[in-house]
Design an enzyme around this catalytic site. Structure first.
Site, short mmCIF file in Angstrom:
data_model
loop_
_atom_site.label_atom_id
_atom_site.label_comp_id
_atom_site.label_asym_id
_atom_site.label_seq_id
_atom_site.Cartn_x
_atom_site.Cartn_y
_atom_site.Cartn_z
N LYS A 36 0.80 -1.24 0.00
CA LYS A 36 0.00 0.00 0.00
C LYS A 36 0.83 1.28 0.00
O LYS A 36 0.42 2.27 -0.58
CB LYS A 36 -1.01 0.01 1.14
CG LYS A 36 -0.37 0.12 2.51
CD LYS A 36 -1.42 -0.02 3.61
CE LYS A 36 -0.75 0.12 4.95
NZ LYS A 36 -1.34 -0.73 5.98
N ARG A 131 -7.95 -0.20 16.55
CA ARG A 131 -8.30 0.17 15.17
C ARG A 131 -9.36 -0.85 14.75
O ARG A 131 -10.36 -0.98 15.46
CB ARG A 131 -7.06 0.21 14.27
CG ARG A 131 -7.26 1.16 13.08
CD ARG A 131 -6.05 1.24 12.16
NE ARG A 131 -5.86 0.00 11.40
CZ ARG A 131 -4.88 -0.17 10.50
NH1 ARG A 131 -4.02 0.81 10.27
NH2 ARG A 131 -4.76 -1.31 9.84
C1 LIG Z 1 -0.58 -1.46 6.64
C2 LIG Z 1 -1.02 -2.77 7.16
C3 LIG Z 1 -0.12 -3.84 7.23
C4 LIG Z 1 1.35 -3.69 6.91
O1 LIG Z 1 1.97 -2.94 7.92
P1 LIG Z 1 3.56 -2.73 7.98
O2 LIG Z 1 3.81 -2.10 9.29
O3 LIG Z 1 3.90 -1.86 6.82
O4 LIG Z 1 4.18 -4.07 7.87
C5 LIG Z 1 -0.60 -5.07 7.64
N1 LIG Z 1 -1.90 -5.24 7.96
C6 LIG Z 1 -2.80 -4.24 7.91
C7 LIG Z 1 -4.22 -4.52 8.27
C8 LIG Z 1 -2.39 -2.97 7.51
O5 LIG Z 1 -3.28 -1.98 7.48
#
Ligand SMILES: *Cc1c(COP(=O)(O)O)cnc(C)c1O
Length: 359
Positions: A36, A131
């Site tokens: 992302k 969250r």
């Molecule tokens: C952004 C996100 C991740 C990845 O997080 P990192 O800290 O970049 O590894 C994994 N799971 C969810 C639900 C996320 O929103």
């Protein structure tokens, strides 16, 4: 070459992904590469597929859709709960989505039925970061609903810590996730494939010898892209922390008084000054101005050896320190934080240049 630009070293990214995939495989853990922060950049995602990630995770349906056109040959996972208004697009392009709302599950089932497909569901559990996620007390009812809905396939449960309140994965919350999945399996007489422990913030707990319990899946973004774990922003041994860097061009370089003068109030991006307002006879110091601003990157997330970042506004970054040596037309390279990377990838003013092809 145009500036500002992100320089993306594909072989180093592939090294990061291969290293993490292999390390975690030894602990029985599969990796979803979360792209992302790069808006699902196909060049990067392809290096991850070559490195052996199990699947690709994206938070936005637009990125899932463009990745589905790339025919990567791995499942696409929507890691943000689907918008109710987008369930048709979700079941059409994502193999699996993360979920926490009954009304969304029902809509996904209906959409999957219309399209004649089966959609995978990973139920997210709230374990303290506040969250997304279902409270543990409500999980059983949600599993019951998912199992009852036609065209949905419950692939497992997961949790997400660290992102909202910086809550660290540890024995207590990870142990709870393992206990929850086992209780569900006993209660419903099923076997759930995925116990998804979290994101890059889970790595310190795992490498610290934590008992992984039932955890067999992680969703990794920052670790693969920036070689760092997000809780303390420390480098992960053996990974490149500069596989992606941001390059900006100098547009002014002058010796100026080291403090602002005149009556000071709010700046364009911050509140009033904290430093004393008027101080005569400040020593002179070299400052350079770069053609890079809040519109291109998060200035707080930029770093370069010997360079002090004095401040930034929409289109200007003011630096001192090693800036002594900079002249107009020179380029300066910065390491980026996750937030800086995200903004640079999102800015239409920042170009991308790739170093090394997918190996
Ligand atoms: C952004 C996100 C991740 C990845 O997080 P990192 O800290 O970049 O590894 C994994 N799971 C969810 C639900 C996320 O929103």
């Amino acid at each position: 070459m145009s500036a500002p630009r992100l320089e993306i070293h594909l072989e180093h990214l592939q090294h990061n992904a291969t290293t993490m995939v292999n390390r975690l495989a030894r602990q029985g853990i599969k990796v979803t590469g979360v792209s992302k922060a790069t808006l699902g950049l196909p060049e990067i995602v392809r290096t991850w597929v070559a490195a052996g990630v199990h699947s690709i995770g994206e938070s936005r349906i637009e990125s899932i859709e463009s990745l589905s056109r790339c025919e990567l040959g791995v499942p696409l996972l929507l890691i943000r709960s689907p918008m109710l208004s987008q369930v048709d697009r979700v079941v059409a392009h994502a193999a699996i989505s993360c979920n926490s709302e009954a009304v969304v599950l029902k809509a996904l089932a209906a959409a999957a039925h219309c399209q004649g497909v089966r959609h995978g569901v990973l139920l997210m559990v709230e374990l303290g970061d506040l969250r997304e996620g279902i409270l543990a007390a409500d999980l059983e009812a949600m599993v019951l609903l998912t199992l009852a809905l036609p065209n949905l396939l419950l692939v497992g449960i997961g949790t997400n810590l660290g992102c909202q309140n910086g809550v660290a994965p540890d024995e207590a919350n990870m142990g709870e996730l393992s206990r929850l999945i086992e209780a569900l399996e006993r209660r419903f007489g099923i076997r759930l494939e995925w116990c998804s422990g979290g994101n890059s913030a889970n790595l310190p707990w795992l490498t610290g010898g934590g008992d992984r319990g039932r955890i067999n899946h992680l969703r990794l973004g920052e670790a693969l892209l920036l070689g760092r774990e997000p809780l303390s922003r420390t480098a992960i041994p053996g990974l490149y922390t500069d596989a992606i860097t941001l390059v900006a061009e100098v547009i002014e370089s002058k010796r100026k008084p080291s403090r602002a003068w005149g009556t000071r109030h709010c700046t364009s991006f911050a509140n009033g000054p904290v430093a004393p307002q008027k101080q005569p006879d400040q020593p002179m110091a070299m400052r350079a101005l770069l053609a890079l601003g809040e519109q291109d990157a998060d200035p707080a997330g930029l770093s370069a050896p010997g360079i002090n970042i004095e401040g930034a506004s929409s289109d200007h970054l003011v630096v001192s320190g090693a800036a002594e040596a900079l002249a107009p037309g020179d380029e300066q390279r910065f390491q980026v934080s996750y937030s800086s990377l995200l903004r640079a990838m999102t800015s239409p003013f920042v170009s991308r240049c790739f170093i090394g092809g997918p190996a």
